[in-house]
Design an enzyme around this catalytic site. Structure first.
Site, PDB file in Angstrom:
ATOM      1  N   GLY A   1       0.822  -1.204   0.000  1.00 32.12           N
ATOM      2  CA  GLY A   1       0.000   0.000   0.000  1.00 32.12           C
ATOM      3  C   GLY A   1       0.856   1.255   0.000  1.00 32.12           C
TER       4      GLY A   1
ATOM      5  N   GLY B   1      -2.102   1.631  12.595  1.00 27.22           N
ATOM      6  CA  GLY B   1      -2.813   0.361  12.523  1.00 27.22           C
ATOM      7  C   GLY B   1      -2.499  -0.598  13.643  1.00 27.22           C
ATOM      8  N   ALA B   2      -1.220  -0.895  13.863  1.00 28.95           N
ATOM      9  CA  ALA B   2      -0.856  -1.935  14.829  1.00 28.95           C
ATOM     10  C   ALA B   2      -1.340  -1.562  16.226  1.00 28.95           C
ATOM     11  CB  ALA B   2       0.654  -2.148  14.822  1.00 28.95           C
TER      12      ALA B   2
ATOM     13  N   ARG C   1       6.010  -0.267  22.789  1.00 25.48           N
ATOM     14  CA  ARG C   1       6.152  -1.719  22.828  1.00 25.48           C
ATOM     15  C   ARG C   1       6.254  -2.276  21.401  1.00 25.48           C
ATOM     16  NH1 ARG C   1       4.402  -5.073  26.826  1.00 25.48           N
ATOM     17  NH2 ARG C   1       2.764  -3.681  27.523  1.00 25.48           N
TER      18      ARG C   1
ATOM     19  N   PRO D   1       9.070  -8.418  17.287  1.00 24.86           N
ATOM     20  CA  PRO D   1      10.334  -7.824  16.814  1.00 24.86           C
ATOM     21  C   PRO D   1      10.682  -8.215  15.381  1.00 24.86           C
ATOM     22  CG  PRO D   1      10.590  -8.699  19.033  1.00 24.86           C
ATOM     23  CD  PRO D   1       9.232  -9.141  18.557  1.00 24.86           C
TER      24      PRO D   1
ATOM     25  N   GLN E   1       9.450  -4.167   8.862  1.00 28.25           N
ATOM     26  CA  GLN E   1       8.877  -2.863   8.539  1.00 28.25           C
ATOM     27  C   GLN E   1       9.966  -1.813   8.429  1.00 28.25           C
ATOM     28  OE1 GLN E   1       5.221  -1.510   8.619  1.00 28.25           O
ATOM     29  NE2 GLN E   1       5.625  -3.334   7.452  1.00 28.25           N
TER      30      GLN E   1
ATOM     31  N   GLU F   1       6.369   3.760   9.310  1.00 30.94           N
ATOM     32  CA  GLU F   1       6.782   5.028   8.704  1.00 30.94           C
ATOM     33  C   GLU F   1       8.038   5.582   9.357  1.00 30.94           C
ATOM     34  OE1 GLU F   1       2.689   6.825   7.012  1.00 30.94           O
ATOM     35  OE2 GLU F   1       2.917   6.928   9.167  1.00 30.94           O
TER      36      GLU F   1
END
Lengths: 752, 204
Positions: free
Chosen positions: A262, A533-534, A637, A641, A647, A714
């Site tokens: 995305g 999101g997460a 948090r 990992p 990411q 990001e």
């Protein structure tokens, strides 16, 4: 549940499963090619016709004639839709009579700006950007539709457009949602500052370049529309489709179970779902369409170019006295400004501050969010300017940044502290691990054969955004927990981390948890955007699981407040029962939702990091090779990992792309992006990327959510390009202020 | 029989002329002629498949749209991204750049033939263990490419970075070079290289 005060100790803190690396639960399907993406639902739409979008061949003007007769006669063609026969739709600012149902969140289209997500197609002869839909050809097969699309004959009246940001920038205006930020007296402080720089950086238009092109299959069952499409935020997709078609949101089901990347490209709908839906309704059979790769660049959106002027003034002690950041950007009238001064509000201390953004109208395709909109390009300029001023002051770039650290919002003062801020620790840890002390501060001094070697650093900051998010959970008689939410997984790891949250909350092993995502028939969720999101989706799931725990405890006859869930059992007061027995063959379901109070207003909330890069620049050709990179992140948090590291690797790589190669070249005569495919719009490939390292600092942010997490997707790109550019400067002495740093620009300035 | 793309185009033209009645073929513009069909026999993942296809159908679309083997992905349809990588007679190709009609009699290998959940190929398992993917869209192509790439090294086929053309050896640089036709925008590159290294070293 409203999250409006700091989270206390809770089940997530056990860290039995949360905080540990688990392989992706969607992994087996993805590596065997069995995970279905939008264009691949053959059995749900067995007789689908194929659509191909014909895009405008001009950037601004009108269609004066359109001849579809030859296309209509072509073999297999069942429909040619143009502005002459397309059904009426509703655009931004236009709500259909009767509305489309209740507004679902503050960014929905039902509120002050109706139809915010609408994207009407083929509504008139006007052309507003290159490759805008001007016809839609549907045939029995893809090959027939593709060839017939070439037979649509269009004549245009071309109007003069505005395509050159530098030429248009002075007409720019202050966007409503990005007011000037003026603290102290910038002008006099900057004028009086003993050390200062006044530099202008430019960043080009960039393309998301996700691997899966936008695609949709539309199927109508009576007045009920099902769309398999590729969308990051399901309820925005529903809102856009229902709003555009003028139907109730209940009549639109959007499914995006797997999304092939995305990075912001799929936060909005484009031509594919609307045209597929219109044609499918007219034909009485499903229609599928995928954008071609070359169409994506001009038909959809991109990260808009910026011109940024940085004026930084400091005392001889290295403390910043004046911070000025002016941003110029362009967009279509409905497009937002690229908020590239955003991070400058919070990153460094300094009493006198002036931040201004000006947006000018351009007739290029729509500019929109791409991975860390604002910060990603803002930091390309700010973090190089900081390097320039450090050099002028004779200070180490890391010490200069640490000198100007702040533990509160520098605009608002100590009454708005950061919830957590470990920028200094990121810089210090990274300096130690990367071997910063070996850096020669004088550029152009380190050689390895024909290569010039340099290392650079940059700070990273990404605002912590939070969004309301809900989930439904069900524990069935076989002891399996099923999680359903509209949340999407665009490669971020949502499937896996939500399984971890569910397993932790119910005391189950990972293999007893199923996660179902990306379907509008599930509870509304934050979706994937803005790195929210997460944290947000996990928080919504946390409350859903809390409700389920209470229901199970009650069914078991236990006091819910002291019930423990572990090893597939619920226990309280010395008694213990198997969960499967308690819920029985019918199971127990619960829903939950997080809504966020004013903690993000009372506290400045952001994730921080420090990026380090070592580059080698060919002393003859000026080719740049990144030799190694390290990112140190403090982002609350870390739920998993391994997926979080991935990411970051992705962000770092995209940051290398921004620094060295990514550039949508504007044809300023005809107003479109010339290099509209993956051979000409360069993104990093295997050969460009070395082994890279990521370190996460231990951090919990109890003001962020009960999960105490923040986003990393990001943060990984924020500042990376500047670290690379600073390394190129350290290697060669060349300071390039015009991204990307291609070899022609470096060679022209190379001191050696 | 080995067909080039040009040969295939010529043959399609012949089929049109032979298939259409004289007057129609002369009067109708090219665009309104019925598309030429081709009878194609493929062996896909060991299974014999027979297809009656429009001669314009790419190998990728034959797999995805006609055989419903959607594991091979369409990322660009231009041979620029590698998401469509499959093997033809054991060698990897971009299936979007090849017409199905050119592969009559060929053995095609796709991700679906490599392994399934529960009995994954070592490369598939290594990709999971090393998190060698995120969105998953380029992944089948990366995996098919990686498996065939290791064979190419074993067979002594040199690459752009091979120093001694008579002594082709595995190295991380060779892997990065040879895998550069497979773009991963999520950028799992370091993890993909680690996964391939495990398989090469017999650790997966």
């Amino acid at each position: 549940m409203k999250f409006d005060s700091a989270a206390g100790q809770n089940v997530i803190d056990q860290g039995r499963i949360v905080g540990k690396s688990y392989p992706r639960v969607d992994g087996p399907l993805k590596v065997s090619g069995l995970a279905p993406y939008a264009h691949e639902y053959h059995s749900d739409a067995p007789n689908a016709a194929y659509g191909v979008i014909v895009g405008a061949g001009i950037s601004k003007g009108r269609i004066t004639a359109i001849d579809t007769s030859e296309a209509e006669r072509a073999p297999g063609v069942v429909l040619v839709m143009t502005h002459r026969n397309a059904p009426k739709q509703f655009g931004i600012g236009h709500a259909p009579p009767g509305g489309t149902g209740p507004q679902q969140d503050e960014k929905d289209g039902g509120g002050e700006k109706p139809g915010r997500h609408n994207k009407p197609q083929l509504q008139g002869p006007e052309v507003r950007h290159f490759d805008q839909s001007v016809a839609f050809v549907v045939a029995e097969t893809f090959e027939q539709a593709r060839d017939a699309a070439r037979l649509v004959r269009i004549t245009y009246a071309v109007e003069k457009g505005r395509f050159d940001l530098a030429a248009e920038k002075d007409k720019g205006e202050m966007p409503e949602d990005t007011p000037d930020s003026n603290v102290g007296n910038f002008d006099s402080a900057f004028a009086a500052a003993p050390a200062k720089i006044d530099v202008t950086y430019t960043t080009p238009d960039q393309a998301h370049s996700m691997m899966e092109p936008h695609a949709s299959i539309a199927r109508w069952d009576g007045d009920q529309l099902t769309l398999w499409t590729s969308h990051q935020i399901i309820h925005w997709g529903v809102d856009g489709v229902a709003g555009t078609l003028g139907i109730h949101k209940d009549k639109v089901r959007v499914i995006s179970a797997y999304i092939g990347g995305g990075f912001g490209s799929k936060l909005m709908i484009y031509g594919d779902p609307i045209l597929a839906a219109l044609a499918a309704r007219q034909l009485g059979r499903p229609v599928k369409v995928a954008l071609t790769r070359p169409q994506i660049y001009n038909h959809t959106s991109h990260r808009p170019a910026t011109i940024q002027r940085l004026r930084l003034g400091a005392g001889i002690d290295g403390k910043l006295l004046a911070i000025g950041h002016d941003v110029w950007c362009g967009n279509l009238p409905e497009g937002e400004a690229e908020n590239a001064a955003d991070q400058t509000k919070l990153l460094y201390a300094g009493a006198n501050r002036l931040l201004r953004t000006r947006k000018t109208e351009l007739d290029l395709p729509l500019g929109a969010s791409m991975r860390a909109p604002g910060e990603a390009v803002g930091l390309l300029a700010l973090e190089c300017a900081m390097d320039e001023l450090a050099e002028k002051l004779g200070l180490d770039p890391i010490e200069f940044r640490i000198l100007n650290d702040t533990q509160f919002d520098p605009e608002k003062g100590p009454e708005r502290p950061f919830s957590t801020r470990h920028l200094v620790e990121c810089l210090r840890t990274g300096a130690d691990k990367f071997g910063w002390s070996k850096r020669n501060p004088k550029p152009g001094m380190v050689r390895d054969g024909r290569w010039l070697i340099g290392i650079g650093v940059a700070s990273a900051i990404r605002n912590n955004l939070v969004m309301a998010s809900g989930a439904r959970v069900r524990l069935s008689g076989d002891g399996v927990l099923t999680i359903q939410t509209q949340m999407t997984d665009i490669g971020t790891g949502s499937y896996t981390i939500l399984a971890q949250i569910g397993a932790e909350m119910l005391g189950l092993p990972m293999d007893k948890v199923r996660v179902e995502l990306g379907d509008s028939s599930f509870p509304q969720s934050a979706g994937s955007g803005g790195s929210w999101g997460a944290n947000s989706a996990s928080a919504g799931l946390y409350y859903a699981c809390e409700n389920l725990r209470n229901a199970i405890a009650q069914r078991a006859g236990f006091n819910s407040t002291d019930s423990q869930f572990a090893d597939g059992k619920v226990s309280a007061g010395g008694r213990s029962r198997n969960l499967a027995d308690v819920v029985g063959k019918d199971g127990i379901s619960a829903e939950g939702k997080v809504e966020f109070g004013d903690l993000t207003k009372r506290f400045a909330q952001a994730a921080f990091g420090a990026h380090f890069a070592e580059v080698a620049v060919d002393s003859v050709t000026a080719e740049v090779r990144v030799r190694r990179m390290l990112s140190v992140c403090a982002a609350g948090r870390i739920i998993n990992p391994q997926t979080a590291r991935s990411q970051c690797l992705g962000g770092m790589t995209m940051g290398i792309g921004a620094a060295l190669m990514e550039d949508q070249v504007v044809d300023k005569r005809f107003g479109y992006f010339v290099n509209h495919d993956l051979a000409e719009y360069h993104v990093p490939v295997h050969a460009d990327i070395p082994d890279m390292e990521v370190i996460f600092l231990d951090e919990l942010d109890d003001k962020s959510s009960p999960i105490k997490a923040k986003g990393v997707g990001e943060l990984g790109i924020c500042g990376v390009g500047a670290a690379v550019a600073n390394a190129v400067h350290n290697a060669t002495g060349a300071r390039i202020r015009d991204y990307p740093l291609t070899l022609d620009k470096i060679m022209a300035k190379m001191a050696v | 029989m080995s067909l080039t793309r040009r040969d295939a185009m010529i043959m399609s033209g012949v089929a049109v002329a032979a298939g259409a009645t004289g007057t129609e073929a002369e009067s109708a513009p090219a665009s309104t002629r019925p598309p030429p069909q081709a009878d194609i026999r493929l062996t896909v993942n060991g299974q014999a498949r027979r297809l009656q296809l429009d001669s314009r159908v790419s190998l990728l679309d034959a797999l995805r749209e006609h055989l419903h083997l959607t594991g091979s992905k369409k990322g660009c349809d231009h041979g620029q991204c590698g998401a469509c990588t499959v093997t033809v007679n054991g060698r990897r190709i971009n299936s979007c750049l090849s017409l199905a009609v050119m592969h009559d009699g060929d053995e095609i290998g796709t991700i679906e033939g490599l392994g399934r959940p529960g009995r994954l190929h070592p490369m598939q398992a290594a990709f999971i263990a090393h998190d060698g993917f995120q969105c998953g869209y380029c992944t089948p192509g990366q995996i098919c490419s990686a498996v065939a790439m290791l064979e190419e090294i074993k067979d002594g086929i040199p690459s752009h970075v091979t120093e001694d053309l008579n002594d082709v050896r595995y190295s991380a640089d060779e892997v990065r070079e040879r895998m550069s036709g497979n773009i991963c925008r999520c950028a799992a590159y370091p993890n993909i290289v680690a996964a391939i290294d495990d398989v090469h070293g017999g650790r997966a």
